[in-house]
Write a protein that holds these residues in place. Structure first.
Motif, PDB file in Angstrom:
ATOM      1  N   ASN A 160       0.831  -1.215   0.000  1.00 11.09           N
ATOM      2  CA  ASN A 160       0.000   0.000   0.000  1.00 11.09           C
ATOM      3  C   ASN A 160       0.863   1.261   0.000  1.00 11.09           C
ATOM      4  N   GLU A 161       2.161   1.114   0.322  1.00 17.30           N
ATOM      5  CA  GLU A 161       3.031   2.307   0.338  1.00 17.30           C
ATOM      6  C   GLU A 161       3.549   2.649  -1.056  1.00 17.30           C
ATOM      7  N   THR A 162       3.437   1.722  -2.013  1.00 16.18           N
ATOM      8  CA  THR A 162       3.974   2.003  -3.361  1.00 16.18           C
ATOM      9  C   THR A 162       2.923   1.896  -4.456  1.00 16.18           C
ATOM     10  N   VAL A 163       1.802   1.233  -4.156  1.00 16.89           N
ATOM     11  CA  VAL A 163       0.843   0.935  -5.222  1.00 16.89           C
ATOM     12  C   VAL A 163       0.237   2.207  -5.830  1.00 16.89           C
ATOM     13  N   PHE A 164       0.102   3.253  -5.005  1.00 12.05           N
ATOM     14  CA  PHE A 164      -0.529   4.472  -5.526  1.00 12.05           C
ATOM     15  C   PHE A 164       0.446   5.335  -6.339  1.00 12.05           C
ATOM     16  N   ASP A 165       1.724   4.890  -6.383  1.00 12.27           N
ATOM     17  CA  ASP A 165       2.704   5.587  -7.242  1.00 12.27           C
ATOM     18  C   ASP A 165       2.648   5.066  -8.670  1.00 12.27           C
ATOM     19  N   LEU A 166       1.930   3.956  -8.889  1.00 13.83           N
ATOM     20  CA  LEU A 166       1.885   3.371 -10.236  1.00 13.83           C
ATOM     21  C   LEU A 166       1.284   4.352 -11.227  1.00 13.83           C
ATOM     22  N   ARG A 167       1.877   4.417 -12.395  1.00 16.74           N
ATOM     23  CA  ARG A 167       1.272   5.195 -13.475  1.00 16.74           C
ATOM     24  C   ARG A 167       1.108   4.332 -14.724  1.00 16.74           C
ATOM     25  N   GLU A 168       1.878   3.213 -14.786  1.00 18.47           N
ATOM     26  CA  GLU A 168       1.808   2.361 -15.974  1.00 18.47           C
ATOM     27  C   GLU A 168       0.574   1.454 -15.894  1.00 18.47           C
ATOM     28  N   PRO A 169       0.143   0.893 -17.021  1.00 23.01           N
ATOM     29  CA  PRO A 169      -0.978  -0.050 -16.976  1.00 23.01           C
ATOM     30  C   PRO A 169      -0.607  -1.288 -16.157  1.00 23.01           C
ATOM     31  N   VAL A 170      -1.629  -1.913 -15.545  1.00 24.09           N
ATOM     32  CA  VAL A 170      -1.404  -3.132 -14.757  1.00 24.09           C
ATOM     33  C   VAL A 170      -2.268  -4.235 -15.384  1.00 24.09           C
ATOM     34  N   PRO A 171      -1.760  -4.922 -16.388  1.00 26.49           N
ATOM     35  CA  PRO A 171      -2.611  -5.902 -17.075  1.00 26.49           C
ATOM     36  C   PRO A 171      -3.060  -7.047 -16.183  1.00 26.49           C
ATOM     37  N   ARG A 172      -2.129  -7.611 -15.367  1.00 20.60           N
ATOM     38  CA  ARG A 172      -2.509  -8.758 -14.533  1.00 20.60           C
ATOM     39  C   ARG A 172      -1.949  -8.568 -13.134  1.00 20.60           C
ATOM     40  N   LEU A 173      -2.855  -8.407 -12.179  1.00 20.54           N
ATOM     41  CA  LEU A 173      -2.435  -8.140 -10.802  1.00 20.54           C
ATOM     42  C   LEU A 173      -2.670  -9.365  -9.929  1.00 20.54           C
ATOM     43  N   LEU A 174      -1.607  -9.798  -9.255  1.00 22.35           N
ATOM     44  CA  LEU A 174      -1.747 -10.853  -8.239  1.00 22.35           C
ATOM     45  C   LEU A 174      -1.814 -10.160  -6.885  1.00 22.35           C
ATOM     46  N   VAL A 175      -2.804 -10.488  -6.096  1.00 22.85           N
ATOM     47  CA  VAL A 175      -2.944  -9.884  -4.760  1.00 22.85           C
ATOM     48  C   VAL A 175      -2.765 -10.981  -3.722  1.00 22.85           C
ATOM     49  N   LEU A 176      -1.822 -10.781  -2.846  1.00 23.99           N
ATOM     50  CA  LEU A 176      -1.601 -11.741  -1.768  1.00 23.99           C
ATOM     51  C   LEU A 176      -2.271 -11.173  -0.520  1.00 23.99           C
ATOM     52  N   GLY A 177      -3.401 -11.763  -0.126  1.00 18.77           N
ATOM     53  CA  GLY A 177      -4.133 -11.280   1.047  1.00 18.77           C
ATOM     54  C   GLY A 177      -5.546 -10.877   0.674  1.00 18.77           C
ATOM     55  N   ALA A 178      -6.540 -11.534   1.330  1.00 25.78           N
ATOM     56  CA  ALA A 178      -7.946 -11.237   1.042  1.00 25.78           C
ATOM     57  C   ALA A 178      -8.614 -10.515   2.208  1.00 25.78           C
ATOM     58  N   GLY A 179      -7.809  -9.712   2.930  1.00 34.40           N
ATOM     59  CA  GLY A 179      -8.376  -8.874   3.990  1.00 34.40           C
ATOM     60  C   GLY A 179      -8.937  -7.603   3.353  1.00 34.40           C
ATOM     61  N   PRO A 180      -9.314  -6.620   4.204  1.00 39.13           N
ATOM     62  CA  PRO A 180      -9.936  -5.405   3.670  1.00 39.13           C
ATOM     63  C   PRO A 180      -9.072  -4.690   2.620  1.00 39.13           C
ATOM     64  N   ILE A 181      -7.778  -4.559   2.875  1.00 36.36           N
ATOM     65  CA  ILE A 181      -6.924  -3.831   1.925  1.00 36.36           C
ATOM     66  C   ILE A 181      -6.844  -4.606   0.604  1.00 36.36           C
ATOM     67  N   GLY A 182      -6.656  -5.923   0.702  1.00 43.06           N
ATOM     68  CA  GLY A 182      -6.553  -6.754  -0.501  1.00 43.06           C
ATOM     69  C   GLY A 182      -7.818  -6.716  -1.342  1.00 43.06           C
ATOM     70  N   VAL A 183      -8.987  -6.879  -0.712  1.00 46.52           N
ATOM     71  CA  VAL A 183     -10.209  -6.934  -1.527  1.00 46.52           C
ATOM     72  C   VAL A 183     -10.595  -5.558  -2.071  1.00 46.52           C
ATOM     73  N   GLU A 184     -10.372  -4.502  -1.293  1.00 43.60           N
ATOM     74  CA  GLU A 184     -10.692  -3.161  -1.825  1.00 43.60           C
ATOM     75  C   GLU A 184      -9.842  -2.882  -3.065  1.00 43.60           C
ATOM     76  N   LEU A 185      -8.538  -3.116  -2.946  1.00 46.70           N
ATOM     77  CA  LEU A 185      -7.660  -2.801  -4.078  1.00 46.70           C
ATOM     78  C   LEU A 185      -7.892  -3.760  -5.244  1.00 46.70           C
TER      79      LEU A 185
END
Ligand code: FAD
Length: 479
Positions: A160-185
């Motif tokens: 969560n400290e770096t994800v909002f710096d992304l500017r490039e497209p994210v074609p396929r995102l793997l999320v490790l963690g299905a808690g509130p932060i994981g599912v919201e993002l």
């Protein structure tokens, strides 16, 4: 003993620390506020604000996509993640002045940037200056926990400290963690065009919620194309920027690899306790957590703590509540205690999942006698008009009808839950809500409807026959 320089010295200028500093200054205390990065903390820069701003863009994209269901022909939206992230940054900039050092200095707070440490139980040293205070407050927050998975440190990953710096497209995102932060993002990125896969070792998403309520969120995300691998842990990560592979482990199964262009780690939080000289200050840390009493006092009676660094609830509103408790105790020796019974929270997916008080699972685990009642949004007229029929409200009551907890999975659940928070705080019964007139047509009617379920279910055929007999009613006799 010589007089302390400050009444209060707050370490950490996030949600908790800012409330203590502002409140202390307003009450006439001489306050120092030490911050190593920028005032505002996680909530402003890496947490609530950017995640909710990104979810707003995601909802806008989804609404355009879904417009045909409302009878509006609309071409599929062109999505540029970079632009959505630029908006996130502009939202942060819009809120930033509220937490600016200038604003706090104008309140009389001495804002000191840097990292310091206690050199003994009464002195905090920062850049060669020794700060003394009648009371210190630790409000250093938390950071993303990074699990010790083979290969992870050698691979590029987001938190969560770096994800909002992304500017490039994210074609396929793997999320490790299905808690509130994981599912919201996960939902935000999915709606903004990424193919999203979530992995979690737990058997359900949002493991702190009842499975039936969390299942509503999971089925919505599944419907939107998010893929889930639950009951699976990641044993290995490998790859480079743009191509990450994670190996899944599950007893009795052959090894599976998932691929993505980006990997987000959202498996929990770790309190920021390092390099503060806690040992020198006589502040005890047990099992990686600060030891505090119900007044939020650490094992050093002059040092208090609040916010994520203490927990157990990691929310901005609980950080602010704890900050208020610390202010009363630290300045006025008021025996204020931290609230643990009526703590509402919400996961801001669409639909939202909000809760206050006991869940059904908790009631069962603690062997508390309870009754559970539920009502679906599909039977609320406003939900039907708004196309928001997914979800339900559920209440947990004692045998006497007293409300012990409530959970709402549905549109605006984070707003709706407050009626139940008040009911719980005031020890109301389900019947107190059924008697209250709710505006028609609003989603809030679900709060009354779910409470009415108790009355309806208590009206057994025998009770109905007695009423008929007593009042001479002539309706159909039921067995
Ligand atoms: C992605 C995400 C979404 C979230 N969404 C929500 C939400 O919707 N609603 C909600 O209620 N909560 C949400 N949260 C949680 C919320 O952000 C935190 O609970 C809240 O920020 C905690 O406040 P705090 O003051 O304890 O810590 P922080 O806000 O993290 O502040 C701690 C401060 O201490 C500073 N610091 C740390 N160590 C030192 C040191 N040694 N010296 C000096 N300064 C130091 C840090 O730089 C930071 O500024 C979210 C969190 C995340 C990660």
């Amino acid at each position: 003993m010589s007089r302390s320089e400050f009444d209060l010295c707050v370490v950490g200028g996030g949600s908790a620390g800012l409330v203590v500093a502002a409140g202390g200054a307003a009450l006439g205390a001489k306050v120092a506020l030490v911050e190593r990065h920028a005032l505002g903390g996680d909530c402003l820069y890496y947490g609530c604000v950017p995640s909710k701003a990104l979810l707003y863009s995601a909802k806008a994209a989804y609404t355009r996509h879904e417009a045909a269901t409302a009878g509006i022909d609309s071409p599929s939206p062109a999505i540029a993640l970079g632009k959505a992230m630029e908006r996130v940054a502009s939202v942060i900039r819009a809120i930033e002045p509220h937490d600016s050092p200038e604003r706090f200095r104008s309140m009389g707070v001495e804002v000191i940037f840097g990292e310091g440490r206690f050199i003994d139980p009464a002195r905090f040293s920062i850049d060669g200056r020794e700060l003394t205070a009648r009371r210190f407050v630790l409000a250093t927050g938390s950071r993303p926990a990074v699990p010790p998975i083979e290969g992870l440190q050698q691979s590029p990953y987001l938190t969560n400290e770096t994800v909002f710096d992304l500017r490039e497209p994210v074609p396929r995102l793997l999320v490790l963690g299905a808690g509130p932060i994981g599912v919201e993002l996960a939902q935000a990125f999915g709606r903004l065009g990424s193919a999203v896969t979530i992995v979690d070792q737990a058997a359900q998403v949002l493991p702190h919620e009842d499975a039936d309520m969390a299942g509503i969120i999971q089925s919505r995300l599944t419907g939107e194309g998010v893929e889930f691998h639950l009951n699976r842990s990641v044993s290995r990560v490998e790859g480079a920027a743009g191509m990450i592979r994670v190996q899944l482990q599950h007893q009795g199964e052959s090894e599976t690899w998932l691929e993505g262009t980006h990997l987000l780690i959202a498996v929990g939080r770790k309190p920021n306790l390092e390099n503060l000289g806690l040992e020198a200050a006589g502040v005890v840390v047990e099992d990686g957590r600060l030891k505090t009493d119900e007044h939020l006092r650490t094992s050093n009676r002059s040092i208090y703590a609040c916010g994520d660094v203490v927990g157990p609830y990691l929310f901005t509103h609980t950080a602010e509540h704890q900050a208020g408790v610390v202010l009363k105790n630290a300045l006025f020796h008021w025996p204020a205690k931290v609230e643990s019974r009526v703590v509402p929270w919400c996961t801001f997916t669409d639909p939202e999942l909000a809760r206050v008080g006991l869940s059904e699972t908790e009631a069962r685990e603690r062997a508390i006698r309870y009754e559970a009642y539920a009502f679906p949004f599909a039977d609320i007229d406003r939900a039907v008009t708004d196309g928001a029929i997914q979800g339900r409200a559920k209440i947990i009551t004692g045998p006497d009808g007293k409300i012990l907890g409530a959970a709402i999975a549905g549109a605006n659940a984070g707003e709706l839950i407050h009626e139940y928070a008040l009911a719980l705080a005031r020890n109301l019964k389900a019947s107190d809500l059924t008697g209250l007139i709710h505006v028609y047509p609003t989603l809030a009617q679900i709060n009354r409807k779910v409470a009415e379920q108790r009355q309806k279910q208590k009206l057994t055929p025998v009770a109905r026959r007695w009423i008929q007999r007593l009042f001479g009613l002539r309706g159909e006799r039921r067995a």
